[in-house]
Design a protein around this motif. Structure first.
Motif, mmCIF file in Angstrom:
data_model
loop_
_atom_site.group_PDB
_atom_site.id
_atom_site.type_symbol
_atom_site.label_atom_id
_atom_site.label_comp_id
_atom_site.label_asym_id
_atom_site.label_seq_id
_atom_site.Cartn_x
_atom_site.Cartn_y
_atom_site.Cartn_z
ATOM 1 N N ASN A 1 25.985 -49.991 25.933
ATOM 2 C CA ASN A 1 24.900 -50.014 24.558
ATOM 3 C C ASN A 1 24.406 -48.567 24.245
ATOM 4 O OD1 ASN A 1 25.035 -52.838 24.083
ATOM 5 N ND2 ASN A 1 24.062 -52.863 25.902
ATOM 6 N N HIS A 2 25.116 -47.547 25.096
ATOM 7 C CA HIS A 2 24.591 -45.993 24.974
ATOM 8 C C HIS A 2 25.754 -45.331 24.150
ATOM 9 C CE1 HIS A 2 26.904 -45.159 28.351
ATOM 10 N NE2 HIS A 2 27.267 -43.910 28.031
ATOM 11 N N GLN A 3 26.578 -46.076 23.435
ATOM 12 C CA GLN A 3 27.601 -45.371 22.778
ATOM 13 C C GLN A 3 27.016 -44.474 21.600
ATOM 14 O OE1 GLN A 3 30.572 -45.046 23.789
ATOM 15 N NE2 GLN A 3 29.693 -46.427 25.530
ATOM 16 N N ARG B 1 33.734 -34.087 27.553
ATOM 17 C CA ARG B 1 32.460 -33.901 26.858
ATOM 18 C C ARG B 1 31.909 -35.237 26.759
ATOM 19 N NH1 ARG B 1 35.139 -32.699 21.062
ATOM 20 N NH2 ARG B 1 32.921 -32.897 20.339
ATOM 21 N N VAL B 2 32.657 -36.259 27.232
ATOM 22 C CA VAL B 2 31.795 -37.416 27.324
ATOM 23 C C VAL B 2 30.851 -37.259 28.420
ATOM 24 C CG1 VAL B 2 31.996 -39.953 27.609
ATOM 25 C CG2 VAL B 2 33.280 -39.101 25.834
ATOM 26 N N PHE B 3 31.488 -36.825 29.546
ATOM 27 C CA PHE B 3 30.522 -36.638 30.759
ATOM 28 C C PHE B 3 29.635 -35.757 30.550
ATOM 29 C CE2 PHE B 3 29.732 -34.961 35.011
ATOM 30 C CZ PHE B 3 29.803 -36.151 35.733
ATOM 31 N N GLU C 1 27.726 -35.463 28.068
ATOM 32 C CA GLU C 1 26.481 -36.145 27.374
ATOM 33 C C GLU C 1 25.761 -37.169 28.110
ATOM 34 O OE1 GLU C 1 28.328 -35.746 22.603
ATOM 35 O OE2 GLU C 1 28.646 -37.575 23.851
ATOM 36 N N ASP C 2 26.607 -37.684 28.962
ATOM 37 C CA ASP C 2 26.234 -38.547 29.958
ATOM 38 C C ASP C 2 25.352 -38.040 31.257
ATOM 39 O OD1 ASP C 2 27.079 -41.059 28.986
ATOM 40 O OD2 ASP C 2 29.086 -40.545 30.035
ATOM 41 N N ARG C 3 25.835 -36.923 31.476
ATOM 42 C CA ARG C 3 24.774 -35.850 32.317
ATOM 43 C C ARG C 3 23.683 -35.357 31.665
ATOM 44 N NH1 ARG C 3 26.013 -31.377 36.003
ATOM 45 N NH2 ARG C 3 28.143 -31.367 35.626
ATOM 46 N N GLU D 1 24.026 -47.419 36.192
ATOM 47 C CA GLU D 1 23.290 -47.969 34.962
ATOM 48 C C GLU D 1 24.015 -47.524 33.669
ATOM 49 O OE1 GLU D 1 18.957 -47.827 35.180
ATOM 50 O OE2 GLU D 1 19.155 -48.362 37.354
ATOM 51 N N ASN D 2 24.229 -46.048 33.776
ATOM 52 C CA ASN D 2 24.675 -45.470 32.544
ATOM 53 C C ASN D 2 26.081 -45.938 32.287
ATOM 54 O OD1 ASN D 2 26.975 -42.917 32.145
ATOM 55 N ND2 ASN D 2 25.024 -42.798 30.749
ATOM 56 N N LEU D 3 27.083 -46.104 33.350
ATOM 57 C CA LEU D 3 28.301 -46.735 33.076
ATOM 58 C C LEU D 3 28.453 -48.174 32.809
ATOM 59 C CD1 LEU D 3 31.289 -45.247 33.143
ATOM 60 C CD2 LEU D 3 31.668 -46.052 35.296
ATOM 61 N N LEU E 1 25.053 -42.236 22.077
ATOM 62 C CA LEU E 1 25.000 -40.829 22.559
ATOM 63 C C LEU E 1 26.471 -40.220 22.297
ATOM 64 C CD1 LEU E 1 23.455 -38.954 24.797
ATOM 65 C CD2 LEU E 1 24.824 -40.279 26.357
ATOM 66 N N HIS E 2 27.306 -40.871 22.107
ATOM 67 C CA HIS E 2 28.854 -40.196 22.213
ATOM 68 C C HIS E 2 29.163 -40.001 20.617
ATOM 69 C CE1 HIS E 2 28.715 -40.476 26.480
ATOM 70 N NE2 HIS E 2 28.692 -41.525 26.783
ATOM 71 N N ARG E 3 28.219 -40.563 19.719
ATOM 72 C CA ARG E 3 28.820 -40.729 18.473
ATOM 73 C C ARG E 3 29.398 -39.392 17.913
ATOM 74 N NH1 ARG E 3 23.832 -39.645 18.964
ATOM 75 N NH2 ARG E 3 22.476 -38.189 17.714
#
Ligand code: FES
Ligand SMILES: [Fe+2]
Length: 397
Positions: A192-194, A321-323, A325-327, A186-188, A196-198
């Motif tokens: 729409n969750h960008q 770094r992105v990973f 945040e997703d984690r 679902e995350n990948l 989170l990575h701002r």
């Protein structure tokens, strides 16, 4: 494709029986659906299984002893000696056999006992051995087939042409994330969750161009536009053309093709992607609330010789770094599920509803008698009043 939602969790009507409770007909909580074992799953990075050494691997609570024989072949046995259940991964490799560390029973790669050193003549027939898993090495990973071994023969390994392409270089990821594998899909797929990575990538506006669903897969196509904020160099370097200084709008295609997931950027008229990520989420524990992520990020080398080596650490740092945040997000989702004891999510994005359906209907019951999701009353919530239409998500409509 988008179909009508029939339940609070967005299940599409008409799924196979095993995604429903046989007695009540209720939809099974997705987080209680086990991954289907009849596929090839990576359980180790090849370099971790050294010659004449063992490696303790796991698949959904099944402990697996990997070992590499003197011939270089990797074998996968049930990690439990037939004698007194001591892990065979604690044993010693001798040639292409594995000897248990305790009373020295020896096993062949097919799981059969080849020697019990102290067995008296005429003693009662000993057990035949332990389970052996079909095992293959590919793409720098060790894959096992945890399901029906008969099906291993006819089930293909994933095809990754970029891995063997001289034009690409592969970055391997291997780490544990404490959540059910469905949160990862679902995350990948839900770009729409960008937000989170701002901090890492700046303001990215993903626009869903379209998507397709079939019984085993969901494919989403997004256009990414940078709408301000800091640009990340590592992100720019992911596309070889960008190392040369030119950029074009990035159309990213993300697919769940059960049970794997891919993310690719294919420039116009190109045969192979500029970069391509292949991922498998392999449950570690029996409850499947922890998964091991095996990822292969295959990046096209820029035309300038050696440039990829300079870019490599930056790309690695960016992806890490992105990973991270997703984690953080998916592990928080799992903690919420644990606290609430059921899936209380309110999903509104049609393609995520579709991928939930794909994961549910292709999965297997987690274990006999596993509890079903409780009544909606426990969530203190009700389904969305109306289902968002696809048009609202495509082209920002
Ligand atoms: S426990 Fe393995 S040989 Fe005894
Ligand atoms: Fe993310």
């Amino acid at each position: 494709m988008f179909e009508a939602i029939s339940a609070k969790d967005g299940t599409i009507a008409g799924g196979p029986d095993h995604s429903r409770d046989h007695h009540s007909g209720a939809v099974t909580d997705l987080r209680r659906i086990g991954i289907n074992p009849n596929f090839w799953y990576p359980v180790a990075v090849s370099t971790s299984v050294r010659k004449e050494k063992t490696f303790a691997a796991t698949f959904a609570g099944e402990r697996i002893a990997l070992y590499r024989g003197n011939s270089g072949t990797v074998y996968a046995l049930e990690d439990r000696c037939a004698h007194r259940q001591v892990p065979l991964s604690m044993g010693v490799v001798e040639g292409d056999t594995l000897r248990c560390c305790y009373h020295a029973w020896a096993y062949r790669g097919n799981g059969r006992i080849s020697q019990i050193p102290y067995l008296p003549r005429g003693a009662a027939r000993p057990p035949r051995g332990v389970r052996a898993y079909p095992v293959r090495e590919a793409y720098g990973l060790v894959f096992v087939f945890p399901g029906d071994p008969q099906q291993a023969v006819t089930t293909a390994l994933p095809e990754l042409p970029e891995f063997d392409s001289a034009k690409h270089k592969t970055m391997t990821f291997s780490r544990t994330v404490r959540c059910h594998y469905s949160f990862m899909h679902e995350n990948l797929l839900d770009m729409n969750h960008q937000f989170l990575h701002r901090g890492v990538v700046g303001r990215i506006q993903p626009k869903l161009l379209g998507y397709d669903t079939d019984p085993q897969s969901v494919e989403a196509r997004y256009l990414f536009t940078h709408a301000g904020g800091k640009k990340n160099r590592g992100a720019g370097l992911l596309a070889a053309k960008n190392i040369g200084g030119t950029t074009s709008p990035d159309v990213i295609t993300i697919r769940t093709v059960y049970p794997y997931q891919t993310l690719q950027l294919v420039p116009e008229n190109a045969e192979l992607p500029a970069f391509s990520l292949w991922v498998a989420y392999v449950p570690e524990d029996a409850e499947q609330q922890t998964n091991h992520v095996y990822g292969l990020l295959m990046i096209e080398k820029p035309p300038v010789p050696g440039a990829i080596h300079l870019a490599w650490p930056l790309i690695r740092r960016f992806t890490e770094r992105v990973f991270a945040e997703d984690r953080m997000a998916v592990e928080a989702e799992q903690r919420a599920w644990n606290e609430q004891g059921e899936d209380c999510n309110h999903e509104v994005f049609p393609l995520i509803l579709d991928v939930r359906h794909v994961l549910r209907t292709n999965g297997v019951p987690l274990r006999a008698g596993s509890a079903l999701c409780g009544a909606a009353a426990f969530c203190g919530s009700s389904p969305p009043a109306s289902t968002p239409r696809l048009a609202e998500f495509v082209n920002g409509g």
